[in-house]
Design a protein around this motif. Structure first.
Motif, PDB file in Angstrom:
ATOM      1  N   ARG A 106     -12.335  46.690   5.069  1.00 36.82           N
ATOM      2  CA  ARG A 106     -12.123  45.256   4.847  1.00 36.82           C
ATOM      3  C   ARG A 106     -13.047  44.419   5.729  1.00 36.82           C
ATOM      4  O   ARG A 106     -13.598  43.411   5.292  1.00 36.82           O
ATOM      5  N   ARG A 107     -13.224  44.847   6.985  1.00 34.50           N
ATOM      6  CA  ARG A 107     -14.142  44.131   7.876  1.00 34.50           C
ATOM      7  C   ARG A 107     -15.577  44.233   7.369  1.00 34.50           C
ATOM      8  O   ARG A 107     -16.320  43.260   7.379  1.00 34.50           O
ATOM      9  N   GLU A 108     -15.966  45.426   6.933  1.00 36.69           N
ATOM     10  CA  GLU A 108     -17.313  45.611   6.402  1.00 36.69           C
ATOM     11  C   GLU A 108     -17.539  44.763   5.161  1.00 36.69           C
ATOM     12  O   GLU A 108     -18.633  44.229   4.953  1.00 36.69           O
ATOM     13  N   LEU A 109     -16.520  44.642   4.338  1.00 36.81           N
ATOM     14  CA  LEU A 109     -16.631  43.874   3.102  1.00 36.81           C
ATOM     15  C   LEU A 109     -16.907  42.403   3.386  1.00 36.81           C
ATOM     16  O   LEU A 109     -17.618  41.742   2.627  1.00 36.81           O
ATOM     17  N   ASN A 110     -16.379  41.902   4.481  1.00 39.72           N
ATOM     18  CA  ASN A 110     -16.562  40.497   4.829  1.00 39.72           C
ATOM     19  C   ASN A 110     -17.967  40.166   5.316  1.00 39.72           C
ATOM     20  O   ASN A 110     -18.371  39.008   5.270  1.00 39.72           O
ATOM     21  N   CYS A 111     -18.703  41.151   5.786  1.00 36.82           N
ATOM     22  CA  CYS A 111     -20.025  40.850   6.350  1.00 36.82           C
ATOM     23  C   CYS A 111     -21.125  41.758   5.814  1.00 36.82           C
ATOM     24  O   CYS A 111     -22.086  42.049   6.507  1.00 36.82           O
ATOM     25  N   CYS A 112     -20.995  42.218   4.588  1.00 37.32           N
ATOM     26  CA  CYS A 112     -22.014  43.099   4.022  1.00 37.32           C
ATOM     27  C   CYS A 112     -22.936  42.321   3.089  1.00 37.32           C
ATOM     28  O   CYS A 112     -22.629  41.217   2.653  1.00 37.32           O
ATOM     29  N   ASP A 113     -24.070  42.939   2.777  1.00 37.58           N
ATOM     30  CA  ASP A 113     -24.966  42.295   1.818  1.00 37.58           C
ATOM     31  C   ASP A 113     -24.511  42.644   0.402  1.00 37.58           C
ATOM     32  O   ASP A 113     -23.750  43.592   0.196  1.00 37.58           O
ATOM     33  N   PRO A 114     -24.927  41.876  -0.577  1.00 36.44           N
ATOM     34  CA  PRO A 114     -24.457  42.076  -1.953  1.00 36.44           C
ATOM     35  C   PRO A 114     -24.719  43.473  -2.520  1.00 36.44           C
ATOM     36  O   PRO A 114     -23.957  43.970  -3.337  1.00 36.44           O
ATOM     37  N   ALA A 115     -25.767  44.125  -2.065  1.00 34.91           N
ATOM     38  CA  ALA A 115     -26.080  45.462  -2.562  1.00 34.91           C
ATOM     39  C   ALA A 115     -25.021  46.483  -2.141  1.00 34.91           C
ATOM     40  O   ALA A 115     -24.732  47.427  -2.865  1.00 34.91           O
ATOM     41  N   GLU A 116     -24.444  46.297  -0.976  1.00 32.19           N
ATOM     42  CA  GLU A 116     -23.424  47.220  -0.481  1.00 32.19           C
ATOM     43  C   GLU A 116     -22.016  46.852  -0.937  1.00 32.19           C
ATOM     44  O   GLU A 116     -21.115  47.680  -0.878  1.00 32.19           O
ATOM     45  N   ARG A 117     -21.819  45.641  -1.362  1.00 26.45           N
ATOM     46  CA  ARG A 117     -20.478  45.135  -1.666  1.00 26.45           C
ATOM     47  C   ARG A 117     -19.741  45.984  -2.701  1.00 26.45           C
ATOM     48  O   ARG A 117     -18.575  46.308  -2.517  1.00 26.45           O
ATOM     49  N   ALA A 118     -20.404  46.359  -3.795  1.00 27.51           N
ATOM     50  CA  ALA A 118     -19.745  47.143  -4.840  1.00 27.51           C
ATOM     51  C   ALA A 118     -19.319  48.511  -4.323  1.00 27.51           C
ATOM     52  O   ALA A 118     -18.218  48.985  -4.640  1.00 27.51           O
ATOM     53  N   GLN A 119     -20.158  49.145  -3.518  1.00 28.08           N
ATOM     54  CA  GLN A 119     -19.815  50.462  -2.977  1.00 28.08           C
ATOM     55  C   GLN A 119     -18.631  50.369  -2.021  1.00 28.08           C
ATOM     56  O   GLN A 119     -17.703  51.183  -2.086  1.00 28.08           O
ATOM     57  N   ILE A 120     -18.637  49.386  -1.142  1.00 32.62           N
ATOM     58  CA  ILE A 120     -17.543  49.228  -0.189  1.00 32.62           C
ATOM     59  C   ILE A 120     -16.256  48.871  -0.920  1.00 32.62           C
ATOM     60  O   ILE A 120     -15.184  49.379  -0.591  1.00 32.62           O
ATOM     61  N   GLN A 121     -16.340  48.026  -1.943  1.00 31.23           N
ATOM     62  CA  GLN A 121     -15.163  47.658  -2.728  1.00 31.23           C
ATOM     63  C   GLN A 121     -14.561  48.887  -3.405  1.00 31.23           C
ATOM     64  O   GLN A 121     -13.342  49.062  -3.425  1.00 31.23           O
ATOM     65  N   ALA A 122     -15.424  49.764  -3.940  1.00 34.20           N
ATOM     66  CA  ALA A 122     -14.937  50.987  -4.588  1.00 34.20           C
ATOM     67  C   ALA A 122     -14.250  51.901  -3.571  1.00 34.20           C
ATOM     68  O   ALA A 122     -13.193  52.476  -3.857  1.00 34.20           O
ATOM     69  N   GLU A 123     -14.835  52.036  -2.391  1.00 30.08           N
ATOM     70  CA  GLU A 123     -14.213  52.847  -1.338  1.00 30.08           C
ATOM     71  C   GLU A 123     -12.877  52.257  -0.911  1.00 30.08           C
ATOM     72  O   GLU A 123     -11.916  53.003  -0.659  1.00 30.08           O
ATOM     73  N   LEU A 124     -12.807  50.950  -0.830  1.00 27.89           N
ATOM     74  CA  LEU A 124     -11.572  50.277  -0.442  1.00 27.89           C
ATOM     75  C   LEU A 124     -10.481  50.499  -1.481  1.00 27.89           C
ATOM     76  O   LEU A 124      -9.326  50.803  -1.135  1.00 27.89           O
ATOM     77  N   GLU A 125     -10.819  50.385  -2.748  1.00 29.51           N
ATOM     78  CA  GLU A 125      -9.839  50.627  -3.814  1.00 29.51           C
ATOM     79  C   GLU A 125      -9.353  52.072  -3.798  1.00 29.51           C
ATOM     80  O   GLU A 125      -8.162  52.333  -4.005  1.00 29.51           O
ATOM     81  N   GLN A 126     -10.247  53.020  -3.530  1.00 28.42           N
ATOM     82  CA  GLN A 126      -9.858  54.434  -3.437  1.00 28.42           C
ATOM     83  C   GLN A 126      -8.899  54.654  -2.269  1.00 28.42           C
ATOM     84  O   GLN A 126      -7.891  55.356  -2.397  1.00 28.42           O
ATOM     85  N   ALA A 127      -9.176  54.038  -1.144  1.00 31.98           N
ATOM     86  CA  ALA A 127      -8.319  54.190   0.028  1.00 31.98           C
ATOM     87  C   ALA A 127      -6.938  53.588  -0.224  1.00 31.98           C
ATOM     88  O   ALA A 127      -5.921  54.174   0.159  1.00 31.98           O
TER      89      ALA A 127
END
Length: 55
Positions: free
Chosen positions: A13-34
């Motif tokens: 969640r912290r990473e999602l708040n300060c990531c660039d748009p290219a990483e956002r989809a990957q982090i969001q997918a990992e967050l949903e899996q968790a």
């Protein structure tokens, strides 16, 4: 296990708040899996689902 998973969710969640748009989809997918993994663990602990195979 749930404490480590909850810590991982907070980190994502912290990473999602300060990531660039290219990483956002990957982090969001990992967050949903968790979140899904945490929901299964909680359901097993509450007895709503069984972790044993159906046979």
């Amino acid at each position: 296990m749930t404490v480590a998973l909850e810590a991982h969710i907070e980190e994502l969640r912290r990473e999602l708040n300060c990531c660039d748009p290219a990483e956002r989809a990957q982090i969001q997918a990992e967050l949903e899996q968790a979140y899904a993994e945490l929901e299964v663990i909680v359901a097993e602990l509450e007895g709503r689902v069984s972790s044993e195979p159906p046979f």
